[in-house]
Design a protein around this motif. Structure first.
Motif, PDB file in Angstrom:
ATOM      1  N   PHE A  88       0.827  -1.207   0.000  1.00 51.29           N
ATOM      2  CA  PHE A  88       0.000   0.000   0.000  1.00 51.29           C
ATOM      3  C   PHE A  88       0.864   1.260   0.000  1.00 51.29           C
ATOM      4  O   PHE A  88       0.649   2.188  -0.792  1.00 51.29           O
ATOM      5  CB  PHE A  88      -0.918  -0.017   1.223  1.00 51.29           C
ATOM      6  N   ALA A  89       1.883   1.268   0.870  1.00 49.75           N
ATOM      7  CA  ALA A  89       2.806   2.409   0.906  1.00 49.75           C
ATOM      8  C   ALA A  89       3.488   2.566  -0.444  1.00 49.75           C
ATOM      9  O   ALA A  89       3.642   3.678  -0.953  1.00 49.75           O
ATOM     10  CB  ALA A  89       3.840   2.214   2.004  1.00 49.75           C
ATOM     11  N   LEU A  92       1.094   4.278  -2.924  1.00 41.66           N
ATOM     12  CA  LEU A  92       0.888   5.703  -2.696  1.00 41.66           C
ATOM     13  C   LEU A  92       2.035   6.549  -3.234  1.00 41.66           C
ATOM     14  O   LEU A  92       1.797   7.587  -3.843  1.00 41.66           O
ATOM     15  CB  LEU A  92       0.705   5.983  -1.207  1.00 41.66           C
ATOM     16  N   VAL A 114      -5.797   1.714  -4.889  1.00 40.82           N
ATOM     17  CA  VAL A 114      -5.130   2.417  -3.789  1.00 40.82           C
ATOM     18  C   VAL A 114      -5.888   3.615  -3.271  1.00 40.82           C
ATOM     19  O   VAL A 114      -5.910   3.856  -2.076  1.00 40.82           O
ATOM     20  CB  VAL A 114      -3.759   2.994  -4.196  1.00 40.82           C
ATOM     21  N   GLU A 115      -6.481   4.378  -4.206  1.00 41.57           N
ATOM     22  CA  GLU A 115      -7.182   5.592  -3.771  1.00 41.57           C
ATOM     23  C   GLU A 115      -8.241   5.268  -2.733  1.00 41.57           C
ATOM     24  O   GLU A 115      -8.447   6.004  -1.766  1.00 41.57           O
ATOM     25  CB  GLU A 115      -7.844   6.310  -4.958  1.00 41.57           C
ATOM     26  N   ASP A 118      -6.851   4.426   0.562  1.00 40.49           N
ATOM     27  CA  ASP A 118      -6.488   5.688   1.203  1.00 40.49           C
ATOM     28  C   ASP A 118      -7.715   6.384   1.802  1.00 40.49           C
ATOM     29  O   ASP A 118      -7.738   6.749   2.968  1.00 40.49           O
ATOM     30  CB  ASP A 118      -5.827   6.574   0.144  1.00 40.49           C
ATOM     31  N   ASP A 119      -8.762   6.525   0.997  1.00 38.59           N
ATOM     32  CA  ASP A 119     -10.013   7.157   1.450  1.00 38.59           C
ATOM     33  C   ASP A 119     -10.557   6.493   2.706  1.00 38.59           C
ATOM     34  O   ASP A 119     -10.946   7.154   3.663  1.00 38.59           O
ATOM     35  CB  ASP A 119     -11.096   7.043   0.369  1.00 38.59           C
ATOM     36  N   LEU A 121      -9.184   4.935   4.957  1.00 41.93           N
ATOM     37  CA  LEU A 121      -8.399   5.118   6.182  1.00 41.93           C
ATOM     38  C   LEU A 121      -9.015   6.185   7.082  1.00 41.93           C
ATOM     39  O   LEU A 121      -9.002   6.062   8.307  1.00 41.93           O
ATOM     40  CB  LEU A 121      -6.957   5.526   5.851  1.00 41.93           C
ATOM     41  N   ARG A 128      -8.889   1.357   9.194  1.00 42.49           N
ATOM     42  CA  ARG A 128      -7.630   1.928   9.681  1.00 42.49           C
ATOM     43  C   ARG A 128      -6.913   0.922  10.583  1.00 42.49           C
ATOM     44  O   ARG A 128      -5.733   0.669  10.431  1.00 42.49           O
ATOM     45  CB  ARG A 128      -7.917   3.231  10.429  1.00 42.49           C
TER      46      ARG A 128
END
Length: 219
Positions: A88-89, A92, A114-115, A118-119, A121, A128
């Motif tokens: 994931f990192a 990004l 990925v977006e 991210d959202d 989270l 999270r």
DNA sequence: ACATTAAGTGATT
DNA sequence: AATCACTTAATGT
């Protein structure tokens, strides 16, 4: 909702209903796509750019490193219910993957862009926690791998490797060659053969061509 | 029957 | 613990 979505929802609810809230599961179904990957197929290679991260529903993925000479070493395994937060990192920052991932059994996974990862989270507390947890767990496993490499004798490493295999495949009978083990542990076939012979004679395993049966488990 | 691949072993580093 | 060089055993065609 088509047939596929319904199937997916069933699987997700089954595995994640006590971790994720319903709205999150619905979102996963909406944006994720289900993919099956055959045993032995390459999921990610060193240098690949990733746009989706997988949520493993079934099967095992072996994550490993490779040096320039093509020498490999297994780092950790992703099982059902796992995700690879490390990737994931990578997604990004749009960095290349530093790991290789290979299917060790037939895989079913939901791929999530990925977006969205991210959202979610900020949107979902459960998500999270899930991601942070995954990070933590991966770190623990890596430290474990380092410990093995640095402090353990080959015999212990093999023993641990076999026990782990038994655990993830849910089978004491492993279909594996000495060469396979040597590759995963970055050792040589001859060394593995000698140690397996010893374990065999000690009655801890029963090994024949292409097969290792673990007779007792790590206490 | 033959070739290929996996495993066993002594000697050496 | 690794490597070499060789043997033996199991398996596929």
């Amino acid at each position: 909702m088509n047939y596929h979505d319904a199937e997916l929802k069933k699987i997700l609810l089954n595995q994640y209903s006590n971790i994720f809230e319903d709205e999150l599961i619905d979102e996963i179904i909406k944006v994720g796509y289900l993919k099956s990957i055959k045993n032995g197929e390459l999921l990610i290679d060193v240098g690949d750019y990733l746009t989706h991260i997988p949520l493993i529903l079934k099967g095992v993925v072996k994550i490993m490193r490779q040096d320039k000479a093509g020498e490999e070493i297994a780092l950790y395994y992703l099982e059902a219910g796992d995700t690879c937060a490390i990737s994931f990192a990578n997604c990004l920052n749009r960095k290349q993957s530093i790991f290789m991932g290979i299917a060790e059994a037939d895989i079913e996974a939901v791929f999530i862009p990925v977006e969205k990862v991210d959202d979610w989270l900020v949107k979902y507390k459960t998500w999270r926690h899930f991601i942070i947890d995954s990070y933590h767990f991966r770190l623990i496993e890596m430290v474990d791998s380092i410990d093995s490499l640095a402090f353990m004798r080959m015999e212990e490493r093999i023993w641990k490797y076999l026990s782990h295999k038994v655990k993830i495949s849910n089978d004491f009978d492993l279909e594996i060659t000495h060469q396979d083990i040597a590759q995963d542990l970055n050792s040589s076939r001859v060394v593995i053969t000698r140690i397996l012979k010893k374990l065999h004679d000690d009655g801890k395993i029963y090994s024949t061509r292409n097969r290792v049966k673990v007779l007792e488990l790590l206490s």
